[in-house]
Design a protein around this motif. Structure first.
Motif, short mmCIF file in Angstrom:
data_model
loop_
_atom_site.label_atom_id
_atom_site.label_comp_id
_atom_site.label_asym_id
_atom_site.label_seq_id
_atom_site.Cartn_x
_atom_site.Cartn_y
_atom_site.Cartn_z
N ASP A 288 6.72 4.07 -20.02
CA ASP A 288 5.76 4.07 -21.13
C ASP A 288 4.70 3.03 -20.86
O ASP A 288 4.94 1.99 -20.23
N ALA A 289 3.50 3.32 -21.34
CA ALA A 289 2.38 2.37 -21.28
C ALA A 289 1.48 2.64 -22.48
O ALA A 289 1.15 3.80 -22.76
N GLN A 290 1.12 1.59 -23.19
CA GLN A 290 0.33 1.74 -24.40
C GLN A 290 -0.77 0.67 -24.43
O GLN A 290 -0.54 -0.47 -23.99
N PRO A 291 -1.96 1.02 -24.95
CA PRO A 291 -2.98 -0.02 -25.16
C PRO A 291 -2.52 -1.00 -26.22
O PRO A 291 -1.91 -0.62 -27.23
N SER A 292 -2.79 -2.28 -26.00
CA SER A 292 -2.37 -3.30 -26.96
C SER A 292 -3.32 -4.50 -26.85
O SER A 292 -4.40 -4.38 -26.27
N PHE A 293 -2.91 -5.62 -27.40
CA PHE A 293 -3.72 -6.84 -27.35
C PHE A 293 -2.82 -8.00 -26.95
O PHE A 293 -1.63 -8.04 -27.30
N ASP A 294 -3.40 -8.96 -26.19
CA ASP A 294 -2.60 -10.12 -25.80
C ASP A 294 -2.58 -11.15 -26.92
O ASP A 294 -3.11 -10.92 -28.02
N GLN A 295 -1.99 -12.32 -26.62
CA GLN A 295 -1.84 -13.34 -27.66
C GLN A 295 -3.18 -13.90 -28.12
O GLN A 295 -3.27 -14.50 -29.20
N ASN A 296 -4.24 -13.67 -27.33
CA ASN A 296 -5.58 -14.15 -27.71
C ASN A 296 -6.42 -13.06 -28.36
O ASN A 296 -7.61 -13.25 -28.59
N SER A 302 0.43 -2.77 -22.55
CA SER A 302 1.86 -3.08 -22.51
C SER A 302 2.59 -1.97 -21.77
O SER A 302 2.17 -0.80 -21.80
N PHE A 303 3.69 -2.33 -21.08
CA PHE A 303 4.41 -1.34 -20.29
C PHE A 303 5.91 -1.56 -20.45
O PHE A 303 6.38 -2.62 -20.88
N ARG A 304 6.67 -0.52 -20.07
CA ARG A 304 8.13 -0.59 -20.15
C ARG A 304 8.72 0.20 -18.99
O ARG A 304 8.28 1.32 -18.71
N GLY A 345 14.12 -7.76 -20.10
CA GLY A 345 14.00 -6.54 -20.91
C GLY A 345 13.33 -5.37 -20.24
O GLY A 345 13.33 -4.25 -20.75
N GLY A 346 12.70 -5.61 -19.09
CA GLY A 346 12.02 -4.51 -18.41
C GLY A 346 10.71 -4.12 -19.04
O GLY A 346 10.22 -3.01 -18.83
N SER A 347 10.14 -4.99 -19.84
CA SER A 347 8.85 -4.70 -20.46
C SER A 347 7.93 -5.89 -20.26
O SER A 347 8.38 -7.01 -20.02
N GLY A 348 6.64 -5.65 -20.35
CA GLY A 348 5.67 -6.72 -20.17
C GLY A 348 4.30 -6.28 -20.61
O GLY A 348 4.13 -5.22 -21.21
N ILE A 349 3.31 -7.08 -20.26
CA ILE A 349 1.94 -6.78 -20.68
C ILE A 349 1.00 -7.11 -19.53
O ILE A 349 1.20 -8.09 -18.82
N ILE A 350 0.02 -6.26 -19.32
CA ILE A 350 -0.98 -6.44 -18.28
C ILE A 350 -2.27 -6.91 -18.94
O ILE A 350 -2.81 -6.23 -19.80
N THR A 351 -2.74 -8.09 -18.54
CA THR A 351 -3.99 -8.60 -19.10
C THR A 351 -5.06 -8.59 -18.01
O THR A 351 -4.78 -8.50 -16.82
N GLY A 352 -6.29 -8.68 -18.42
CA GLY A 352 -7.41 -8.67 -17.49
C GLY A 352 -8.70 -8.54 -18.27
O GLY A 352 -8.74 -8.73 -19.49
N THR A 353 -9.76 -8.17 -17.58
CA THR A 353 -11.06 -8.02 -18.24
C THR A 353 -11.18 -6.59 -18.78
O THR A 353 -12.04 -5.83 -18.38
N PHE A 354 -10.29 -6.23 -19.70
CA PHE A 354 -10.28 -4.90 -20.27
C PHE A 354 -11.19 -4.82 -21.50
O PHE A 354 -11.38 -5.81 -22.22
N THR A 355 -11.71 -3.63 -21.75
CA THR A 355 -12.26 -3.29 -23.05
C THR A 355 -11.23 -2.39 -23.74
O THR A 355 -10.25 -1.96 -23.13
N VAL A 356 -11.46 -2.09 -25.01
CA VAL A 356 -10.55 -1.20 -25.71
C VAL A 356 -10.50 0.16 -25.03
O VAL A 356 -9.43 0.76 -24.85
#
Length: 556
Positions: A288-296, A302-304, A345-356
């Protein structure tokens, strides 16, 4: 006697009413299409709906049929792509995956032939140098033992690897049988992943099919442009996680040794990462992979992983706390964080210079899966909606002209009976659109040609019946008997006249593709509805008129 039972009359008119009911939504195409889109969006959101979606859903009653005749690329506008699948990429990936396995097997008997070193080789080839020439034969035997039997048309027997000795080198490549099987699997996987990506984007009735040995045809109605379609499906979206062996800032890529990759950073110009070529975990373990937002509050993805991927990811992070690891997407490092803690848990989040928009697009690509190989686009066309509207208008004019010509001919030739045939012809067209809507068929410009051809062919059965009634009237039989015999004796000729084009339509559908299939579908359905209207509807109209008027003679 010239009689039709009541139950049969009710059944005939019931079929006509059903056809009209399914064809009716096409008269309000835009409204019904908006209703269908809103229903799909609300279902996908587990019942949540915006005011606009609620209004679109309420624009068409839920109890009414809402199936539409889908418009093809040439009628709706959209994008056309012809892509070539780079199968050599798959061969190279197979050899990369073989190297760790071969290294482990050879190291188990290292004392027999000394050290082993992987040598530079052509793509799709694994070359291993053996230090002791006397041990080359034994090393080749070990590598051959890694091959697996494959199923071919002639049965089991062929292996997936060809292993040969070249001096002190052992060279492994895929066998011809395995290459053919790999080609077929790769094309099928590419078709399925492209279809998933297009479906995720919400497009309607795409045409995605294989052409030749290594090409894929993609036609998507309703999408803005070929460039937009390429952006959606052109990326391989291969996500992998690699150990980081080094990092450098240079204008050109640094030199790497065997078993390493040099990958640029996607965000930092001139920054290169030297990575272990074998990933810790890959996108095939992603569930699974879903658009999300980081702590900032910045867009992220996000992925699993599945249980296998989660276990590998967790073990690696537990053993490498304090070390960096790289998240690689399509041969570019999008992030290289330092492992701060065990991630079980096998899940995490990918951050970068993304737009929505870009995070949503990446989530779609990752969720649909990675393309097994790169696509090279050989042909691309964008068909604007204006051209599609012109095609629809041209098809509508052609259908009207054909209908008017047939009506004039039938009334001029058969008088009142020609009027009966004209009524049946109108019902026939409604039944065609009702059937196309019910099965969710796609209407193309050749499909319109099939409808126009059907209009011309539809009166053939009536002509045969009416001419037969004329012959029977000359034999001094009464009107009732003449009508009955006219239908009975014309039946075999009608079946013979329609069975051949129906078989032709079936063959065109079976072996054709795209517009050819659209033509075959409308032609085949048109033949069936034409025979139905001639045998049942026209006859029912004639019988009803005869029972009402009771004429002493017939003017046909």
């Amino acid at each position: 006697m010239l009689q039709i039972p009541l139950w049969k009359r009710v059944l005939i008119w019931g079929v006509c009413a059903l056809g009209f009911l399914f064809a009716f939504p096409n008269a309000f195409y835009t409204r019904v299409e908006g209703h269908n889109d809103a229903v799909a969006a609300i279902e996908a959101a587990a019942g949540a709906a915006t005011p606009e979606q609620q209004a679109a859903r309420a624009a068409w009653p839920d109890w009414m049929p809402s199936s539409l005749v889908n418009l093809g690329l040439d009628l709706r506008g959209g994008a056309h792509l012809l892509a070539e699948v780079q199968l050599e990429d798959v061969y190279a990936a197979r050899m990369e995956a073989l190297w760790p396995e071969a290294r482990t097997a050879l190291n188990a008997e290292r004392g027999t032939f000394g050290g082993i070193v992987r040598q530079p080789s052509a793509p799709g080839e694994l070359r291993i140098r053996i230090a002791d020439p006397a041990g080359v034969a034994r090393a080749a035997e070990i590598v051959r033992g890694l091959s697996r039997p494959i199923l071919t048309l002639t049965g089991m027997g062929a292996n997936d690897l060809d292993v040969r000795v070249d001096g002190q080198d052992i060279v492994a490549t895929l066998s011809e049988e395995e290459r053919r099987a790999t080609d077929d699997r790769t094309l099928q996987q590419s078709l399925e992943i492209i279809r998933r990506r297009v479906d995720e984007a919400g497009t309607r009735e795409p045409t995605i099919q294989r052409q030749g040995e290594d090409r894929v045809l993609i036609q998507v109605p309703g999408i803005g442009s070929a460039a937009e379609l390429k952006e959606l499906i052109g990326q391989t979206a291969r996500l992998t996680f690699h150990p980081v062996n080094g990092r450098s800032v240079t204008e050109t890529a640094p030199v790497s040794s065997a078993g390493e990759l040099v990958v640029p950073s996607i965000d930092e110009r001139g920054v290169w990462y030297v990575l272990a070529s074998t990933p810790v975990v890959g996108g095939e373990d992603l569930v699974d992979a879903q658009p999300s937002f980081d702590q900032n509050g910045r867009p992220a993805v996000s992925f699993r992983f599945n249980p296998s991927g989660a276990r590998k990811f967790g073990d690696y992070t537990a053993q490498n706390i304090g070390n960096p690891f790289a998240i690689v997407l399509d041969d570019e490092v999008i992030s290289a964080p330092v492992i701060q803690d065990h991630i079980p848990g096998g899940s995490g989040i990918i951050t970068g210079t993304f737009t929505v928009e870009s995070s949503t697009q990446l989530a779609i690509l990752l969720r649909a899966g990675a393309l097994p190989a790169r696509l090279d686009f050989l042909e691309e066309r964008t068909i604007g909606p204006e051209l599609g509207a012109d095609s629809i208008e041209a098809g509508r004019i052609a259908a009207i002209v054909a209908m008017v010509a047939v009506v004039v001919f039938m009334i001029a030739s058969y008088g009142l009976f020609g009027v009966f045939a004209t009524v049946a012809l109108s019902i026939n067209v409604l039944l065609i659109f009702g059937a196309l809507s019910a099965i969710g068929a796609t209407l193309t410009l050749p499909g319109i040609a099939g409808i126009v051809l059907t209009i011309g062919m539809a009166v053939d059965a009536n002509v045969l019946v009416f001419e037969r009634i004329r012959e029977e009237m000359k034999s001094a039989r009464g009107p009732a008997r003449a009508i009955e015999l006219g239908y009975e004796k014309a039946m075999s000729a009608i079946v013979d006249a329609n069975i051949t084009p129906f078989i032709t339509a079936a063959i065109l559908y079976a072996v054709g593709s795209g517009p050819v299939r659209g033509f075959a579908i409308t032609l085949g359905i048109g033949i069936l509805t034409s025979v139905f209207t001639a045998f049942f509807i026209t006859r029912l109209i004639v019988v009803t008129w005869f029972e009402w008027k009771r004429p002493k003679t017939l003017v046909v």
